[in-house]
Structures are given as C-alpha cells and as structure tokens.
Design a protein around this motif. Sequence first.
Motif, PDB file in Angstrom:
ATOM      1  N   GLU A  81       0.518  -0.992  -0.062  1.00 11.42           N
ATOM      2  CA  GLU A  81       0.146  -0.129   0.123  1.00 11.42           C
ATOM      3  C   GLU A  81       1.078   1.426  -0.131  1.00 11.42           C
ATOM      4  OE1 GLU A  81      -0.373  -2.735   2.032  1.00 11.42           O
ATOM      5  OE2 GLU A  81      -2.075  -3.312   1.856  1.00 11.42           O
ATOM      6  N   LEU A  85       1.124   1.467  -4.235  1.00 10.74           N
ATOM      7  CA  LEU A  85       0.034   2.690  -4.026  1.00 10.74           C
ATOM      8  C   LEU A  85       0.370   4.480  -3.739  1.00 10.74           C
ATOM      9  CD1 LEU A  85      -2.855   2.445  -5.681  1.00 10.74           C
ATOM     10  CD2 LEU A  85      -3.731   2.017  -3.951  1.00 10.74           C
ATOM     11  N   LEU A  86       0.129   3.909  -2.697  1.00 15.48           N
ATOM     12  CA  LEU A  86       0.884   5.017  -2.058  1.00 15.48           C
ATOM     13  C   LEU A  86       1.823   6.583  -2.815  1.00 15.48           C
ATOM     14  CD1 LEU A  86      -0.375   4.983   1.732  1.00 15.48           C
ATOM     15  CD2 LEU A  86      -1.999   5.457  -0.480  1.00 15.48           C
ATOM     16  N   ARG A  89       0.793   8.006  -5.730  1.00 16.83           N
ATOM     17  CA  ARG A  89      -0.001   9.024  -5.982  1.00 16.83           C
ATOM     18  C   ARG A  89       1.339   9.692  -4.670  1.00 16.83           C
ATOM     19  NH1 ARG A  89      -4.750   5.745  -2.084  1.00 16.83           N
ATOM     20  NH2 ARG A  89      -5.853   5.093  -3.931  1.00 16.83           N
ATOM     21  N   ARG A 118     -11.580  13.425  -3.273  1.00 17.84           N
ATOM     22  CA  ARG A 118     -10.584  12.658  -2.685  1.00 17.84           C
ATOM     23  C   ARG A 118      -9.432  13.559  -2.413  1.00 17.84           C
ATOM     24  NH1 ARG A 118      -8.846   7.044  -1.208  1.00 17.84           N
ATOM     25  NH2 ARG A 118      -7.234   7.057   0.316  1.00 17.84           N
ATOM     26  N   ASP A 233     -11.710   8.093   1.481  1.00 18.67           N
ATOM     27  CA  ASP A 233     -11.282   6.868   2.095  1.00 18.67           C
ATOM     28  C   ASP A 233     -12.413   6.268   1.612  1.00 18.67           C
ATOM     29  OD1 ASP A 233     -10.004   4.463   1.162  1.00 18.67           O
ATOM     30  OD2 ASP A 233     -10.332   4.183   3.126  1.00 18.67           O
ATOM     31  N   GLU A 263      -8.332   3.471 -12.372  1.00 17.10           N
ATOM     32  CA  GLU A 263      -7.942   2.198 -11.128  1.00 17.10           C
ATOM     33  C   GLU A 263      -9.575   2.069 -10.121  1.00 17.10           C
ATOM     34  OE1 GLU A 263      -6.149   1.701  -7.408  1.00 17.10           O
ATOM     35  OE2 GLU A 263      -6.592   3.610  -6.804  1.00 17.10           O
ATOM     36  N   VAL A 265     -12.612   1.362  -7.039  1.00 15.09           N
ATOM     37  CA  VAL A 265     -11.518   1.328  -6.077  1.00 15.09           C
ATOM     38  C   VAL A 265     -11.792   0.055  -5.060  1.00 15.09           C
ATOM     39  CG1 VAL A 265     -13.100   2.759  -4.573  1.00 15.09           C
ATOM     40  CG2 VAL A 265     -13.238   3.763  -6.299  1.00 15.09           C
TER      41      VAL A 265
END
Length: 329
Positions: A81, A85-86, A89, A118, A233, A263, A265
């Motif tokens: 994560e 992913l983070l 981002r 978000r 989230d 992507e 959710v």
Amino acid sequence: MAHKVGIIGGDGIGPEVIAEGLKVIRAAGVELDTVDYDLGGARYLRDGEVLSDETLEEWRGLDALYLGAVGTPEVPPGVIERGLLLKMRFVLDLYINRRPFIFEGDDARDPHDFIVIRENTEGTYAGEGGFLRKNTPAEIATQGSVNTRMGVERCIRYSFTLAQSRPRKHLTLVHKTNVLTFSGDLWERTFNEVAEEFPDVETAYNHVDAACIYFVQDPGRYDVIVTDNLFGDILTDLGGAVSGGIGFASSANLNPTGVSMFEPVHGSAPDIAGQNLANPTAAVLSGAMMLDHLGEAAAADRIRAAAADTSTLVGSTTEVGDLLVARLG
Ligand code: IPM
Ligand code: MN
C-alpha cells in the motif's frame, strides 16, 4: 497515434478486471500502446521489488497508468500500500482522487449522480508520526494528519471548478470541524475563501458522520463533494455500497498537469481471485475515465452508455466484459 499506457494488473482480481477493461476499450475503437508492469504483492514475494525509482521515472513519460488492484494477505499490511500505491500517488503528485457515483434509482427517467473529490496526497496518509519505545509496555504510536494550505487549496479549487461545470453547480465540504479544530479550520477557511471566486457555485458543509447518514438516506442532496484523504477513502466505499455496489465504483487519480492513474475503488479480493467471479465494471468505468483524460471522450461516453443499466451487468468477469463489448456493437 496510439496512447501509451502503463498497465499494472496487480494482485488478486486485478489482472482479471483489467483484461476486461482493455478488451472494452479496444472494442470502443481506441488504440492503446500498452506497457506491462509486473508489480504488487506477488512480485514482492518473488524478488522483493515493490516500486523502483527508475520505474517511477519511466511512468512520467507515459500518457496514463491503468491499475487493477494491489495487495495480498501474505505480505504484511502497508508494504505494498505504502510502497507502491501511495508512493505512486505521492511521487507523481496525483493530488485529486475523483470518484463518481451513479444512482440509477427506481425511476430511470430521473437518474442522479455525484462525484467525490478526495484529497490524495496528504492527511493521515502522509506518513507523519512513528513509535517510541515500540514493543514495550510504555510504547506510544502517533499518526498525525498533515494538511498544507497549498494541498488543501488546490484540491478545493479543482472541486469548485468541477462543480461550476455541472448543471447543479453545488459543492459540499465534508469534514469534522467540530472536533478537528486545526485541520478542519484550515479546510473550512480555505473552502470559504476559494468560494468567493465561484459566486455561481452553491455551497454546503456536512460533518463526515452526518454525511454517512445522507449517503444512505438522501444521496440526492449531493452534486460534488470535497473532503480529505481518510474521510474520502471511507466515504467512497460507502458511496460504492449505496450506489449499486463496490463492483461499479471507478476512480481517477489525477495530476492535472502530469501523468494520471486510473483504478477501480475496490481491492484485490483474494477470496474470489482467479475464479472469473469479479465484476469488471468498476475497472471498465475507470478505463472510461482514462479515455476522457486521453481526449477520447466520445469512446468514453459510449462505454458509459453500454454500462448504464447496471442491473443487467450480471455474470462472470468475462461474460460481463463480453456483454459490454457486444453493446458497443
Ligand atoms: C483506495 C484503497 C487504498 C487507500 C489502499 C489500498 C491503500 O483503499 O484506493 O481507496 O486507502 O487509499
Ligand atoms: Mn479505499
């Protein structure tokens, strides 16, 4: 010219739903020049690779990234994560996470939709905090919420601009200003200041707990919502659940001036992986958002039209993909 898109199928159902997404995009007549990236929990378990800086730099030269889902139960929480992913981002500064929800309703003549924006690079996700005296009886853990005026303001300004472009021109700030008197204050003041630049946009404010009630009981009150990373989230899983199911919830991680990532959710759903059971619609609709971003709005609209009546999108992963392809003619 074909759009150059990086594909990260990822773990669990990720590769299955992305395969359907690519199939539907091609059927809509858009040519993609894809580059596959074998990343995620499975890759990490194989050789320890999560996401190298070289790969990230390579991505800056792409037109978009299309991701299925990452994460597998065999890898401790946070490794993939935060590391994949983070990192994506944060390093690519994908500061807008745009998540639309469509309520088909009982009356097909009166559908409704709203979009959650978000904030995607700050808040409790920023990684501030740490341990002291870890694994002792006196240990302490802190995890603060990072909110910069720049980060909050660019997200709020994007949301006002989006709201202004929509027929209802309505924007709701969701936060918890009655308890989060520092970060909530920064968000509220910024919201009110930016609002002055958009006199034609009507505004509202909801505490996040109240918003949970409205999502279930009165979603029609919303047009565009802007909120912080963690509230967003949680709220967007709820949004998926109340608007037909998480299997239909799509998202765009946007850097308005750089490469962006698209992507579903939902997560990797290891319990149903490899069984052709996952609903690919969220990935397909995320693909449609990618096409909007690539300047292929007509194809994106055709895909959305094909996926409009969600109650008919039943069957296996590949059957739903085939059905969407057939509807595209
Ligand atoms: C999402 C996911 C991620 C998040 C996880 C996988 C880190 O839940 O995209 O909503 O919390 O942002
Ligand atoms: Mn989530």
